[in-house]
Design a protein around this motif. Structure first.
Motif, mmCIF file in Angstrom:
data_model
loop_
_atom_site.group_PDB
_atom_site.id
_atom_site.type_symbol
_atom_site.label_atom_id
_atom_site.label_comp_id
_atom_site.label_asym_id
_atom_site.label_seq_id
_atom_site.Cartn_x
_atom_site.Cartn_y
_atom_site.Cartn_z
ATOM 1 N N ILE A 152 -14.939 12.547 65.297
ATOM 2 C CA ILE A 152 -14.339 11.529 66.933
ATOM 3 C C ILE A 152 -13.527 10.400 66.304
ATOM 4 C CG2 ILE A 152 -15.449 9.393 67.755
ATOM 5 C CD1 ILE A 152 -18.969 11.031 67.197
ATOM 6 N N TYR A 153 -13.340 10.053 64.935
ATOM 7 C CA TYR A 153 -12.151 9.310 64.734
ATOM 8 C C TYR A 153 -11.066 9.577 65.036
ATOM 9 C CZ TYR A 153 -8.295 7.735 61.200
ATOM 10 O OH TYR A 153 -7.191 7.793 61.475
ATOM 11 N N VAL A 154 -11.110 11.179 64.344
ATOM 12 C CA VAL A 154 -9.379 11.831 65.019
ATOM 13 C C VAL A 154 -9.622 12.111 66.147
ATOM 14 C CG1 VAL A 154 -9.072 13.791 64.412
ATOM 15 C CG2 VAL A 154 -9.483 12.531 62.099
ATOM 16 N N TYR A 155 -10.717 12.833 66.605
ATOM 17 C CA TYR A 155 -10.298 12.881 68.159
ATOM 18 C C TYR A 155 -9.711 11.882 68.697
ATOM 19 C CZ TYR A 155 -11.309 12.166 72.925
ATOM 20 O OH TYR A 155 -11.363 11.924 74.054
ATOM 21 N N ARG A 156 -10.388 10.216 68.879
ATOM 22 C CA ARG A 156 -9.456 9.651 69.647
ATOM 23 C C ARG A 156 -8.499 8.496 68.952
ATOM 24 N NH1 ARG A 156 -13.811 8.038 72.256
ATOM 25 N NH2 ARG A 156 -15.920 7.433 72.076
ATOM 26 N N LEU A 157 -8.067 9.357 68.073
ATOM 27 C CA LEU A 157 -6.766 9.154 67.834
ATOM 28 C C LEU A 157 -5.914 10.212 68.313
ATOM 29 C CD1 LEU A 157 -6.508 8.468 63.966
ATOM 30 C CD2 LEU A 157 -6.574 6.529 65.934
ATOM 31 N N ALA A 158 -6.212 11.055 68.545
ATOM 32 C CA ALA A 158 -4.951 12.219 68.955
ATOM 33 C C ALA A 158 -5.542 12.289 70.631
ATOM 34 C CB ALA A 158 -5.236 13.859 68.426
ATOM 35 N N HIS A 159 -6.028 11.933 70.728
ATOM 36 C CA HIS A 159 -7.166 11.897 72.686
ATOM 37 C C HIS A 159 -5.095 10.910 73.200
ATOM 38 C CE1 HIS A 159 -8.412 12.061 76.055
ATOM 39 N NE2 HIS A 159 -8.766 11.107 76.663
ATOM 40 N N ILE A 160 -5.211 10.080 72.588
ATOM 41 C CA ILE A 160 -3.851 9.197 73.246
ATOM 42 C C ILE A 160 -2.619 9.717 73.180
ATOM 43 C CG2 ILE A 160 -2.415 7.545 72.728
ATOM 44 C CD1 ILE A 160 -5.297 5.833 70.610
ATOM 45 N N ASN A 186 -11.513 19.194 70.988
ATOM 46 C CA ASN A 186 -10.401 19.825 71.698
ATOM 47 C C ASN A 186 -9.947 18.371 71.985
ATOM 48 O OD1 ASN A 186 -8.538 19.684 73.877
ATOM 49 N ND2 ASN A 186 -8.439 22.072 73.314
ATOM 50 N N PRO A 187 -8.452 18.171 71.585
ATOM 51 C CA PRO A 187 -8.488 16.380 71.361
ATOM 52 C C PRO A 187 -8.602 16.257 73.348
ATOM 53 C CG PRO A 187 -6.164 17.678 71.065
ATOM 54 C CD PRO A 187 -7.397 18.489 71.035
ATOM 55 N N GLY A 188 -7.618 16.855 74.563
ATOM 56 C CA GLY A 188 -7.556 16.753 75.758
ATOM 57 C C GLY A 188 -9.379 16.033 76.788
ATOM 58 N N ALA A 189 -10.463 16.127 75.988
ATOM 59 C CA ALA A 189 -11.816 15.850 76.280
ATOM 60 C C ALA A 189 -11.635 14.777 76.714
ATOM 61 C CB ALA A 189 -12.864 15.718 74.910
ATOM 62 N N THR A 190 -12.657 14.184 77.371
ATOM 63 C CA THR A 190 -12.909 12.388 77.451
ATOM 64 C C THR A 190 -14.476 12.345 76.811
ATOM 65 O OG1 THR A 190 -11.232 12.431 79.769
ATOM 66 C CG2 THR A 190 -12.729 11.308 79.053
ATOM 67 N N ILE A 191 -14.312 11.348 76.490
ATOM 68 C CA ILE A 191 -15.794 10.897 75.497
ATOM 69 C C ILE A 191 -15.926 9.516 75.772
ATOM 70 C CG2 ILE A 191 -17.319 11.197 73.228
ATOM 71 C CD1 ILE A 191 -14.954 13.369 72.693
ATOM 72 N N GLY A 192 -16.941 8.688 76.412
ATOM 73 C CA GLY A 192 -17.209 7.894 76.490
ATOM 74 C C GLY A 192 -17.442 6.884 75.321
ATOM 75 N N ASP A 193 -18.246 6.065 75.434
ATOM 76 C CA ASP A 193 -18.221 4.967 73.970
ATOM 77 C C ASP A 193 -20.320 5.546 73.420
ATOM 78 O OD1 ASP A 193 -15.681 3.965 74.431
ATOM 79 O OD2 ASP A 193 -17.480 1.702 75.515
ATOM 80 N N TYR A 194 -20.676 5.443 72.086
ATOM 81 C CA TYR A 194 -22.033 4.953 71.913
ATOM 82 C C TYR A 194 -22.256 7.160 71.694
ATOM 83 C CZ TYR A 194 -22.719 0.127 72.915
ATOM 84 O OH TYR A 194 -22.011 -0.563 73.038
ATOM 85 N N PHE A 195 -20.688 7.723 71.147
ATOM 86 C CA PHE A 195 -20.760 9.408 71.189
ATOM 87 C C PHE A 195 -21.549 9.534 69.790
ATOM 88 C CE2 PHE A 195 -18.961 13.282 70.915
ATOM 89 C CZ PHE A 195 -19.273 14.473 71.239
ATOM 90 N N PHE A 196 -22.540 10.038 69.547
ATOM 91 C CA PHE A 196 -22.426 9.971 68.217
ATOM 92 C C PHE A 196 -22.839 12.360 68.196
ATOM 93 C CE2 PHE A 196 -27.034 10.653 65.004
ATOM 94 C CZ PHE A 196 -26.147 10.835 64.189
ATOM 95 N N ILE A 197 -22.661 12.113 66.963
ATOM 96 C CA ILE A 197 -22.779 14.555 66.810
ATOM 97 C C ILE A 197 -23.959 13.684 65.191
ATOM 98 C CG2 ILE A 197 -21.735 16.339 66.072
ATOM 99 C CD1 ILE A 197 -18.960 14.768 67.325
ATOM 100 N N ASP A 198 -24.959 14.669 65.184
ATOM 101 C CA ASP A 198 -25.971 14.412 64.598
ATOM 102 C C ASP A 198 -25.282 16.357 63.523
ATOM 103 O OD1 ASP A 198 -27.400 13.743 62.378
ATOM 104 O OD2 ASP A 198 -29.535 13.363 63.403
ATOM 105 N N HIS A 199 -25.365 15.867 62.522
ATOM 106 C CA HIS A 199 -24.816 17.204 61.598
ATOM 107 C C HIS A 199 -23.672 17.492 61.675
ATOM 108 C CE1 HIS A 199 -29.155 16.637 59.740
ATOM 109 N NE2 HIS A 199 -29.633 17.196 61.442
ATOM 110 N N GLY A 200 -23.743 17.896 62.906
ATOM 111 C CA GLY A 200 -22.136 18.738 63.477
ATOM 112 C C GLY A 200 -21.742 19.666 63.015
ATOM 113 N N THR A 201 -22.154 20.441 62.357
ATOM 114 C CA THR A 201 -21.462 22.044 62.117
ATOM 115 C C THR A 201 -21.417 22.688 63.394
ATOM 116 O OG1 THR A 201 -21.605 21.821 59.096
ATOM 117 C CG2 THR A 201 -21.735 24.090 60.317
ATOM 118 N N GLY A 202 -20.533 23.583 63.886
ATOM 119 C CA GLY A 202 -20.578 24.541 64.743
ATOM 120 C C GLY A 202 -20.717 23.926 65.725
ATOM 121 N N VAL A 203 -20.119 22.911 66.422
ATOM 122 C CA VAL A 203 -20.104 21.809 67.416
ATOM 123 C C VAL A 203 -18.237 22.274 67.733
ATOM 124 C CG1 VAL A 203 -20.050 19.290 68.760
ATOM 125 C CG2 VAL A 203 -21.512 20.016 67.116
ATOM 126 N N VAL A 204 -18.831 22.541 69.463
ATOM 127 C CA VAL A 204 -17.304 23.056 70.121
ATOM 128 C C VAL A 204 -17.024 22.135 71.610
ATOM 129 C CG1 VAL A 204 -15.983 24.865 71.339
ATOM 130 C CG2 VAL A 204 -17.638 25.239 69.313
#
Length: 357
Positions: A152-160, A186-204
């Motif tokens: 999520i950290y990398v996404y929020r930078l890349a999205h800018i 994908n850096p083009g996605a739009t994601i709001g506040d308080y976003f959480f991905i648990d475990h994470g492997t395989g999320v697209v």
């Protein structure tokens, strides 16, 4: 000539011929692509100003935090500007260096002005992880070690940079996170506040996905397209949606607020607010007028219509077996109590019936 030397020279000759034929190799205009290693190093280093004290220790940071942060940001700015300029020069063969430099400078100005807001959003994501994962012992643990937060950290930078239409660099950033965590945002996605991905492997998460506030995804979730659409082709998840492990939501439609998608479900059409969906294809099995409380993120106790159908069939089978046994018992009784009719009695009965007629 040794076999080794002969093999190497032959391979070099053939590869060079490929270089000459293929425009993707060895750009003919002398311009270069961005340096992937420089971009990845920048992603890593920026964590020291977003989460100070976690990824690098320096006495100066404690004694003179503002001056030290400014010193780091100045270096980061120059490194990013150089790569953005290179990206524009390569992507647009007609652009001149002065124009590319000016565009890169404006984009970097905007990028660094938005870093404080990115930091605030990431702190909310940390809170979402702490609230949403009973295994989390502390927020520090989430910052240090959770792959979902890193992606999520990398996404929020890349999205800018994506929103500024910077070529190559946003995807280099998010694919680095993808390779490191198994989470593909994908850096083009739009994601709001308080976003959480648990475990994470395989999320697209696809390019045109829109995600509201307080959304939680588990491992193996796909927010994807059908491959046939253009433009907006990925789903929209409203506030407080939970998508359980392995679920797939495919296409451009909306998952309503407060809804839950059960593990392994495949959702292909719109889901109203306050619903629970399970199965393949996904079916709404619970729809309530009352909103599901925001604290309710239980992904286990969901209705299972298939299991319910099986149980009903089992009950019907038991009832039929009982009925068959009762009929068999009744037939035995009839057989045991039946009176055998002699042939002459049968003849008399026939004659009597004939006279009556």
């Amino acid at each position: 000539m040794s076999r080794k030397k002969e093999a190497v020279l032959k391979a070099a000759e053939s590869l060079t011929e490929n270089y000459d034929r293929e425009e993707l190799f060895m750009p003919k205009n002398g311009r270069s692509l961005p340096n992937r290693s420089v971009i990845i190093d920048l992603v890593r280093d920026l964590r020291s100003v977003i989460f100070p004290g976690y990824f690098g220790e320096d006495t100066a940071a404690r004694l003179f935090p503002e001056q030290f942060t400014a010193f780091l940001l100045n270096d980061f700015y120059d490194r990013l500007k150089s790569q953005v300029e290179i990206a524009f020069l390569y992507a647009d063969q007609d652009i001149q260096k002065e124009e590319a430099c000016a565009r890169a400078e404006a984009i970097c100005d905007d990028f660094f002005e938005k870093l404080p807001e990115v930091q605030k959003k990431l702190l909310k994501d940390v809170q979402a992880g702490f609230d949403g994962d009973p295994a989390a012992k502390s927020k520090e643990e989430i910052i240090f070690s959770y792959p979902g937060l890193f992606a999520i950290y990398v996404y929020r930078l890349a999205h800018i940079l994506y929103m500024e239409k910077v070529p190559y660099i946003p995807r280099i950033m998010t694919e680095y996170a993808h390779g490191k965590t198994g989470i593909d945002i994908n850096p083009g996605a739009t994601i709001g506040d308080y976003f959480f991905i648990d475990h994470g492997t395989g999320v697209v998460i696809g390019e045109t996905t829109e995600i509201g506030k307080n959304v939680k995804l588990y491992q193996g979730v796909t927010l994807g397209g059908t491959g046939k659409e253009k433009g907006k082709r990925h789903p929209t998840l409203k506030d407080n949606v939970m998508v359980s492990a392995g679920a797939k939501i495919l296409g451009s439609f909306t998952i309503g607020e407060n809804s839950k998608i059960g593990a392994g479900s495949v959702v292909l059409k719109e889901v109203p607010p306050n619903c629970t969906v399970v199965g393949v294809p996904g079916r709404v099995v619970r729809m309530g007028d009352q909103k599901i409380p925001r604290s309710d993120m239980d992904q286990v106790h969901l209705p299972d219509p298939i299991s319910n159908d099986i149980r009903e069939l089992q009950k019907d089978n038991i009832r039929l077996q009982k009925k068959v046994k009762e009929l068999e018992k009744h037939m035995r009784c009839v057989r045991d109590n039946s009176i055998e009719i002699r042939p002459d009695e049968a003849g008399e009965d026939k004659e009597e019936n004939h006279e009556n007629l």
